[in-house]
Design a protein around this motif. Structure first.
Motif, PDB file in Angstrom:
ATOM      1  N   SER A 103       0.837  -1.193   0.000  1.00  0.00           N
ATOM      2  CA  SER A 103       0.000   0.000   0.000  1.00  0.00           C
ATOM      3  C   SER A 103       0.871   1.241   0.000  1.00  0.00           C
ATOM      4  CB  SER A 103      -0.880   0.016   1.240  1.00  0.00           C
ATOM      5  OG  SER A 103      -1.382   1.313   1.441  1.00  0.00           O
ATOM      6  N   ASP A 104       0.444   2.255  -0.728  1.00  0.00           N
ATOM      7  CA  ASP A 104       1.150   3.516  -0.571  1.00  0.00           C
ATOM      8  C   ASP A 104       0.160   4.622  -0.226  1.00  0.00           C
ATOM      9  OD1 ASP A 104      -0.113   3.758  -2.936  1.00  0.00           O
ATOM     10  OD2 ASP A 104       1.685   3.936  -4.151  1.00  0.00           O
ATOM     11  N   ALA A 105      -0.922   4.246   0.443  1.00  0.00           N
ATOM     12  CA  ALA A 105      -1.860   5.253   0.902  1.00  0.00           C
ATOM     13  C   ALA A 105      -1.276   5.942   2.126  1.00  0.00           C
ATOM     14  CB  ALA A 105      -3.194   4.617   1.260  1.00  0.00           C
TER      15      ALA A 105
ATOM     16  N   PRO B   8      11.215   7.064  -1.120  1.00  0.00           N
ATOM     17  CA  PRO B   8      10.904   8.358  -1.756  1.00  0.00           C
ATOM     18  C   PRO B   8       9.456   8.767  -1.507  1.00  0.00           C
ATOM     19  CG  PRO B   8      12.153   6.999  -3.270  1.00  0.00           C
ATOM     20  CD  PRO B   8      11.871   6.149  -2.063  1.00  0.00           C
ATOM     21  N   ARG B   9       8.568   7.788  -1.546  1.00  0.00           N
ATOM     22  CA  ARG B   9       7.161   8.110  -1.387  1.00  0.00           C
ATOM     23  C   ARG B   9       6.843   8.614   0.020  1.00  0.00           C
ATOM     24  NH1 ARG B   9       2.872   7.395  -4.645  1.00  0.00           N
ATOM     25  NH2 ARG B   9       4.177   6.451  -6.218  1.00  0.00           N
TER      26      ARG B   9
ATOM     27  N   GLY C 210       7.886  12.017   0.330  1.00  0.00           N
ATOM     28  CA  GLY C 210       6.893  12.885  -0.300  1.00  0.00           C
ATOM     29  C   GLY C 210       5.712  13.150   0.623  1.00  0.00           C
TER      30      GLY C 210
ATOM     31  N   LEU D  68       6.757  15.597   3.381  1.00  0.00           N
ATOM     32  CA  LEU D  68       6.856  16.966   2.873  1.00  0.00           C
ATOM     33  C   LEU D  68       5.456  17.548   2.667  1.00  0.00           C
ATOM     34  CD1 LEU D  68       9.769  16.632   0.339  1.00  0.00           C
ATOM     35  CD2 LEU D  68       9.717  18.103   2.335  1.00  0.00           C
ATOM     36  N   ASP D  69       4.571  16.724   2.148  1.00  0.00           N
ATOM     37  CA  ASP D  69       3.201  17.159   1.904  1.00  0.00           C
ATOM     38  C   ASP D  69       2.528  17.551   3.216  1.00  0.00           C
ATOM     39  OD1 ASP D  69       1.377  17.741   0.033  1.00  0.00           O
ATOM     40  OD2 ASP D  69       0.520  15.738  -0.103  1.00  0.00           O
TER      41      ASP D  69
ATOM     42  N   ARG E 252      13.738  16.259   0.449  1.00  0.00           N
ATOM     43  CA  ARG E 252      13.523  16.490  -0.981  1.00  0.00           C
ATOM     44  C   ARG E 252      14.455  15.609  -1.815  1.00  0.00           C
ATOM     45  NH1 ARG E 252      11.755  21.494  -3.258  1.00  0.00           N
ATOM     46  NH2 ARG E 252      13.741  21.659  -4.296  1.00  0.00           N
TER      47      ARG E 252
ATOM     48  N   ALA F 141      13.161  12.107  -1.760  1.00  0.00           N
ATOM     49  CA  ALA F 141      11.996  11.990  -2.641  1.00  0.00           C
ATOM     50  C   ALA F 141      12.424  11.944  -4.105  1.00  0.00           C
ATOM     51  CB  ALA F 141      11.043  13.162  -2.396  1.00  0.00           C
ATOM     52  N   ARG F 142      13.542  12.604  -4.413  1.00  0.00           N
ATOM     53  CA  ARG F 142      14.025  12.617  -5.795  1.00  0.00           C
ATOM     54  C   ARG F 142      14.743  11.329  -6.153  1.00  0.00           C
ATOM     55  NH1 ARG F 142      16.953  18.369  -5.586  1.00  0.00           N
ATOM     56  NH2 ARG F 142      18.130  17.586  -7.368  1.00  0.00           N
ATOM     57  N   GLY F 143      14.911  10.440  -5.173  1.00  0.00           N
ATOM     58  CA  GLY F 143      15.484   9.138  -5.471  1.00  0.00           C
ATOM     59  C   GLY F 143      16.953   8.997  -5.108  1.00  0.00           C
ATOM     60  N   TYR F 144      17.488   9.921  -4.301  1.00  0.00           N
ATOM     61  CA  TYR F 144      18.893   9.833  -3.899  1.00  0.00           C
ATOM     62  C   TYR F 144      19.045   8.937  -2.677  1.00  0.00           C
ATOM     63  CZ  TYR F 144      20.195  13.599  -7.045  1.00  0.00           C
ATOM     64  OH  TYR F 144      20.435  14.350  -8.153  1.00  0.00           O
TER      65      TYR F 144
ATOM     66  N   ARG G 245      -4.373   0.369  -8.007  1.00  0.00           N
ATOM     67  CA  ARG G 245      -4.121   1.245  -6.869  1.00  0.00           C
ATOM     68  C   ARG G 245      -4.996   2.496  -6.953  1.00  0.00           C
ATOM     69  NH1 ARG G 245      -0.125   0.419  -3.615  1.00  0.00           N
ATOM     70  NH2 ARG G 245       1.487  -0.691  -4.706  1.00  0.00           N
TER      71      ARG G 245
ATOM     72  N   GLN H 186      -7.959   3.456  -4.246  1.00  0.00           N
ATOM     73  CA  GLN H 186      -7.943   4.697  -3.477  1.00  0.00           C
ATOM     74  C   GLN H 186      -9.022   5.648  -3.932  1.00  0.00           C
ATOM     75  OE1 GLN H 186      -4.133   6.515  -3.368  1.00  0.00           O
ATOM     76  NE2 GLN H 186      -3.148   4.726  -2.480  1.00  0.00           N
TER      77      GLN H 186
ATOM     78  N   VAL I  80       6.454  10.676  -7.304  1.00  0.00           N
ATOM     79  CA  VAL I  80       6.126  11.249  -6.004  1.00  0.00           C
ATOM     80  C   VAL I  80       5.780  12.715  -6.219  1.00  0.00           C
ATOM     81  CG1 VAL I  80       6.982  11.808  -3.700  1.00  0.00           C
ATOM     82  CG2 VAL I  80       7.679   9.686  -4.794  1.00  0.00           C
TER      83      VAL I  80
ATOM     84  N   VAL J  33       4.268  16.338  -4.382  1.00  0.00           N
ATOM     85  CA  VAL J  33       3.916  17.072  -3.165  1.00  0.00           C
ATOM     86  C   VAL J  33       3.156  18.312  -3.602  1.00  0.00           C
ATOM     87  CG1 VAL J  33       4.814  18.380  -1.213  1.00  0.00           C
ATOM     88  CG2 VAL J  33       5.859  16.209  -1.847  1.00  0.00           C
TER      89      VAL J  33
ATOM     90  N   ASP K 206      13.134   7.919 -11.167  1.00  0.00           N
ATOM     91  CA  ASP K 206      12.365   8.627 -10.142  1.00  0.00           C
ATOM     92  C   ASP K 206      11.882   9.948 -10.689  1.00  0.00           C
ATOM     93  OD1 ASP K 206      12.548   7.230  -7.414  1.00  0.00           O
ATOM     94  OD2 ASP K 206      14.595   7.080  -8.188  1.00  0.00           O
TER      95      ASP K 206
END
Lengths: 231, 431
Positions: free
Chosen positions: A82-84, A125-126, A129, A132-133, A176, A179-182, B268, B272, B305, B307, B340
């Motif tokens: 899940s990514d809810a 990353p998610r 995100g 941050l949100d 950040r 989230a950008r994948g680093y 998904r 949702q 992703v 925001v 990404d």
């Protein structure tokens, strides 16, 4: 070697993870539900529990809640399809040290397990995100005002939670990049800081995520708990 | 009247009339001023009482047509509206009684007040019941609780109306009984009625309760089975199809992974309850959409992703197109296991990062014919007042950074406009 317990209600998935982890960590056991997981944690005292978020009987959140007393040193890494945001935030707030999705590669999973075993936090990353949100709305607009807080009575606690409700500029920058994948070491390289410092920032964010009273976070957590009670 | 005139059908227009919209509807139908119709009704009512009967019949029989959306409909309970409704009803009642008297159907003046009161009360309550929401299955299952909840919910103006109606009817009953000298006998009669009602309740109560419950159960079951059918239809259209495809292509792992990934994304979204948002609706939806397309095209998973979000406009559409080009390059040339995409929307700007861990390249040595990067990414961003930065090194992957400053909102009139880019300010005027 890190001692790992795999908790998931799907036998196929447990077998898959066990095969993937191979000999790089020591898998001390498996559990297929909340009850079995709580018992296994108390008995085996693993270093890290790989925890499925969705299971009958309350899911990962319930396992963490019930194991808090019996096994204080155990660390939880949530693993979910899940990514809810409500699922993810609820399990982090319950006490998990990190969250990764089930599509993660074997190498990354081993790295995440070791990081959690060392007491650090693991953000996908998610998840970065989401955080941050959740933390982005309020500080930008002081006029729109903080949600009404119980005023005078908690004035003392309010100071502390005021800090908890915001990310520092540096923490934001680190998130950040995640989230950008680093990866952590890439973040460190780009920001000119040490990997340890990156880890410290992420751990600080994790703490805020768990303790902050921000509206978005508590709303997600509350929604999740309501669902669990019904099911 | 000529036959060429187009006549609207005879309808009741409750949103426009003063009482029930009968006169307005009739006036529209006949093509005359509403005042003539109203005057006609008054005359007909005063002389002979036919006007009243016609009005009442028309109210009951003519279909009502609402000409305004619900939120603009006349607020009956607003100051004046309610009083006017009451006055209208009272006048109608009086007219009806006068008509009866005129026609000789008159029993006794003692009946006047009870009848008038009961009529007014009944009108109030019936109107109320007609407008109330339909009962839910849960309420049907526990009717008493349902009534209680409804009473509680109606504590406002509607509740006052119901209470007034009930009081009027009760008052009329009392008056009637007193006038006819029956109040004393009521004691006995009431006792009898109570006993009778109790007996009837004992006999038929269980049947009635059972009936109500079955109805509610049946309705709930119907809703459930509809939902099940919907889920089944969805799974059939999506998951089963994909599984069949996967079985057919099992020798091509890349294709299988791509199929699985696409299905996962779709399922998904469905779970949702993010309805298949049109990609034009918002920046996040549009980015998801292009990421899905590129992923499908090249079989490289793209992690998206976002925001924050914002409705799409022309400049953001350009940004999405540039991001698509960057994703395309990353998936096609980099040979990275995954890509990404991170987008962040703040009040001041939109930033999009596309990062891969592939072979990378040396931007300085980029051949001039690589139109993809030069035109579709950098050029497009600059034309729309944004900028694109490409960070890459051989062997270390590539990151494309797209930034679009947003125009200051009207809420912040003091913010000085950034005059850095001419295209930007001219677009700002155009918007």
């Amino acid at each position: 070697m890190t001692r790992v317990l795999i908790v998931d209600d799907h036998a196929l998935f447990r077998a898959g993870v066990r095969a993937e982890l191979g000999r790089r960590v020591e898998v001390v056991g498996e559990a297929d539900g909340v009850e079995a997981a709580v018992a296994a944690i108390a008995e085996l005292a693993p270093d890290v529990v790989l925890l499925d978020v969705h299971m009958p009987g309350g899911g990962g959140v319930e396992v963490i809640r019930r194991s808090a007393g019996s096994a204080p040193g155990v660390r939880f890494l949530a693993l979910s399809v899940s990514d809810a945001p409500d699922d993810v935030i609820a399990v982090i707030r319950a006490g998990a040290r990190g969250y990764v999705t089930k599509t993660i590669s074997a190498d990354e999973l081993v790295e995440a397990i070791e990081r959690v075993a060392d007491g650090d936090a693991v953000f996908s990353p998610r998840l970065a995100g989401f955080v941050l949100d959740a933390f982005s709305r309020e500080p930008a607009r002081p006029a729109a005002a903080a949600p009404p807080r119980p005023a005078a009575a908690e004035a003392g606690a309010d100071d502390a939670s005021g800090d908890l409700d915001q990310l520092t500029a540096r923490e934001r920058e680190v998130l950040r990049h995640i989230a950008r994948g680093y990866l952590y070491k890439e973040v460190a390289l780009r920001l000119g800081i040490s990997t340890k410092t990156v880890e410290a920032h992420v751990s600080a964010v994790l703490r805020k995520l768990q303790l902050s009273n921000r509206h978005e976070l508590s709303r997600w957590a509350v929604e999740r708990r309501l669902l669990d009670d019904e099911g | 009247m000529t036959t060429a005139v187009h006549r609207p059908p005879l309808r009741r227009l409750p949103d426009e009339g003063s009482l029930a919209g009968v006169c307005v509807g009739l006036a529209r139908h006949l093509g005359v001023d509403v005042r003539y119709v109203q005057a006609g009704f008054v005359v007909l009512t005063v002389f002979g009482g036919i006007g009243f009967a016609v009005y009442a019949l028309a109210w009951a029989l003519l279909p009502a047509v609402h000409t305004k959306p619900p939120e603009q409909r006349r607020e009956w309970t607003a100051r004046g509206g309610f009083a006017r409704e009451l006055a209208g009803l009272a006048l109608l009642g009086a007219a009806g009684l006068l008509a009866l008297r005129q026609l000789g159907f008159w029993f006794d003046d003692t009946l006047l007040w009870p009848l008038a009161l009961a009529g007014a009360g009944a009108a109030l309550i019936w109107r109320q019941a007609e407008e109330a929401a339909a009962w839910t299955p849960a309420e049907l299952r526990h009717p008493l609780q349902g009534i209680r909840d409804r009473m509680r919910a109606e504590r406002g103006a509607d509740g006052r109306r119901t209470a007034l109606g009930v009081t009027l009817i009760g008052l009329s009953a009392l008056l009637l009984l007193r006038e006819t000298g029956a109040l004393r006998q009521v004691g006995n009669a009431l006792g009898g009625i109570v006993v009778l009602a109790f007996a009837v309740g004992l006999i038929f109560g269980p049947y009635l309760a059972r009936l109500a419950r079955s109805l509610a159960d049946e309705r709930a079951e119907r809703i459930r089975s509809q939902e099940r059918a919907e889920v089944a239809a969805h799974l059939h259209d999506s998951v089963l199809q994909t599984l069949a495809l996967i079985q057919k292509r099992s020798e091509d792992p890349r294709e299988v992974a791509s199929l699985a990934r696409r299905q996962e994304r779709e399922l998904r979204n469905w779970l949702q309850e993010r309805p298949a948002q049109p990609a034009g609706a918002s920046l996040a939806a549009a980015l998801e959409e292009v990421a899905g397309e590129v992923e499908q095209l090249h079989g490289v998973p793209i992690e998206v992703v976002t925001v924050g979000d914002r409705p799409l406009d022309e400049r953001l559409s350009a940004l999405v197109q540039a991001a698509r080009e960057a994703l395309h390059n990353a998936a096609k040339f980099a040979g990275s296991a995954k890509v990404d995409l991170y987008a962040e929307v703040t009040a001041a700007r939109v930033e999009v990062f596309v990062r891969d861990r592939g072979v990378g390249f040396d931007p300085a040595a980029m051949p001039a014919d690589r139109r993809g990067v030069r035109e579709s990414i950098v050029g497009r961003m600059e034309r729309h007042g944004g900028r694109a930065t490409i960070t890459a090194a051989p062997g270390a992957g590539t990151e494309v950074e797209l930034t679009m400053e947003l125009l200051p909102d009207r809420e912040f009139p003091d913010t000085p406009r950034n005059a850095g880019s001419p295209t930007w300010s001219s677009e700002g005027e155009a918007r």
